[in-house]
Write a protein that holds these residues in place. Sequence first.
Motif, PDB file in Angstrom:
ATOM      1  N   LEU A  65       5.363   9.199 -19.497  1.00  0.00           N
ATOM      2  CA  LEU A  65       5.147   9.754 -20.835  1.00  0.00           C
ATOM      3  C   LEU A  65       5.677  11.176 -21.024  1.00  0.00           C
ATOM      4  O   LEU A  65       6.340  11.439 -22.019  1.00  0.00           O
TER       5      LEU A  65
ATOM      6  N   VAL B   9       4.439   4.297 -19.081  1.00  0.00           N
ATOM      7  CA  VAL B   9       4.552   3.799 -20.449  1.00  0.00           C
ATOM      8  C   VAL B   9       4.240   2.309 -20.550  1.00  0.00           C
ATOM      9  O   VAL B   9       4.224   1.749 -21.636  1.00  0.00           O
TER      10      VAL B   9
ATOM     11  N   ASN C 102       1.746   1.069 -23.955  1.00  0.00           N
ATOM     12  CA  ASN C 102       0.972   2.296 -24.019  1.00  0.00           C
ATOM     13  C   ASN C 102       0.935   2.828 -25.452  1.00  0.00           C
ATOM     14  O   ASN C 102       1.960   2.913 -26.130  1.00  0.00           O
TER      15      ASN C 102
ATOM     16  N   ALA D 173       3.259   5.745 -26.226  1.00  0.00           N
ATOM     17  CA  ALA D 173       4.662   5.340 -26.306  1.00  0.00           C
ATOM     18  C   ALA D 173       4.928   4.700 -27.662  1.00  0.00           C
ATOM     19  O   ALA D 173       6.002   4.862 -28.239  1.00  0.00           O
TER      20      ALA D 173
END
Lengths: 473, 213
Positions: free
Chosen positions: B25, B86, B144, B147
């Motif tokens: 991330l 992610v 995620n 994301a």
Amino acid sequence: MVEIIFVIPLLTGVLAFFLPRNIGRSLLVITGAIHLILSGIIWAGKPEPIFPEYFAITPEGMLSLIVISLLFFLISIYTTSYLNISNIRSESVFTGSMLLFLSTMTMVTLSDHIMVMWIAIEATTLASAPLIYTHRSAVSLEATWKYVLICSVGIAMALLGSVLITVAMDMGNVNAPLSFSALSGIARHLDPLWLKTGFVFILVGYGTKMGLAPMHTWLPDAHSEAPSPASALLSGVLLNCAYLGIFKTNKIMHAAGLSDFSGPILMIFGLASIMAAATFILKQTEYKRLLAYSSIENMGIIAFGTGIGGLAAYGAMICLIHHSLIKSSLFLTSGNILMGFGSQLIEQTGNLANRMPRTFIALFSGFAGISGFPPFGIFIGELFILFGAFKAGHYVGATLFMLSLCVIFAGFANNIMKISFNPSEATIRIPESAALIWPQYILLGTSVLLCFWMPETLVQTVLLAVTTVGGGF
Amino acid sequence: MNGPMDTILSLALLSILFSFASSRLPGLIKVLAFQGVVVSIVPLFAGHHLSIGSLVFTLTTLVIRGFAIPLCIYMVIKKVSIAREVEPIVGYHASILAGLLLIVGATWAGHRFDLPVNTNSQLLPPTAISLLGAGMFLLMARRNAIAMVLGYIMMENGIYLVGTTFSMRALHIVEFGILLDVLAGVMIMAVMLQNIKQTFDDVDTARLRTLKE
């Protein structure tokens, strides 16, 4: 001075965040009453807006406005009782968001500028998200997350569509304000390719918010997890607001002579929504989700009717009004059932006819109304749409439409029967007080009344609205 | 390649590929911040007449897109100490391939449109379409929640490019709308993320699977 009608709820909404709960509740009803009076004044006098480049009073806007006012006023009365019984932790956030939600939706009905319309619809998402998250549970969080994410992406598409319409203006060397009314006037000079692209993006964008399949996935979750008064607003009014965005863009398409392009697309999205609702409604186990799928169905019917034009477009407008009245009454009734039985599951309920007789009457008449039975208005609306479809030669579409409606009726009836007559041992937790019953009765009564007698101004306004999209007799 | 505009836009295209390859991330946030800066300065080179007002607007956008929003999201992941992966649904290599195909497709499609303004840029329509598509891709192909928010921002970057360079009409209100959209979206999503974290102790949206059909 038209703008005052959304400024007042905006101010009281902000105020409600800081007020103690009792005052907040009265504020809700008072603002609802003021709003109703103001929209009555707008209907009677058609005053001029202070910012004519951004706001205008249009027939379709007036129809939505009066529906919003009436619904909000009745829902606010119901809400005061509802809040007494159900335990909402942050009540000031709830009442404040309700008022802000009212303000943003009113703004949608009055917007004439394409970007202001978009900003107002975006604002409805922001104002309604806290309402869905009211219960602070894991499922309501999930519903809110889906709502915010899917609708934000959808609204972003609509923004792109709005921007593309400005490109269509540049390509056609048009120098006019970026408003729906101005563009409808000079629509033939707009670049058709960019206008079509813009329309598709706006349809997908606002269609997401309106709950058209296949972008409808957030709707059953959001409408079932929100507290019942908020669900009634979401289903009864917010969907209309999103539809207004599509309707006004469709108006430009018609004025540009591109109705051959926009009509079939609307019909396909409409039929897809009706069929999606027919598929999913059969296996629902929760009554609020049942109602949510019925909203998807009705939005599909309205899009289908608008796409056909002519008689069907008139029918679609009738359906729009009556769907708001009946569906909001049904969602309020579902709030009574939820408070009475303490569960959203159909199998946890039963014997409503004896246990909560007054709620049962509201539920059963609402069910008859939403399924398209006379004497409720949706019957007339759907009849007009069918006539219109046959008249225009859309036999396949009309057949699919009727078949899906039958399936939905079967699924709906099955579950309503279970709720009403299945044996149940549950103890009812609430008394059926007047404020929890009469708002629904008035809403249903209005639908019956409008079925038999529509005031002349209302008929004229509906006709005025639909002639711009090729509707009428 | 003609002039500075195409050079800048090619950086935006590269940032798409980088974002598809990012597995963590913080990396993805940095790529998005870079992309935000690049996209914000494009209008300066579009050859439109620049007034003081539009200059201020561009700079505000630059600060918000390039710094404020990435920082805000970075603070969120720090504060709630979210897992840094992610969590892809589509693998990184497949993502990059998809990104390349997307850019090729966007280039093909971008040349089929006539633009009202002469920008002297070959890459403007393809980049805008690619950013939109890439944002959608991240929304769908990453589990995620952060994301997904970043994918949404990337989509908004694409819309910003379309809104500020394709047409010169109602420029400010378009810019204002886009800013509102990004700000509001990010704010509310940040609040939501904190709550998701508190309720589920994770931001993997796979946990959000109770409500179906």
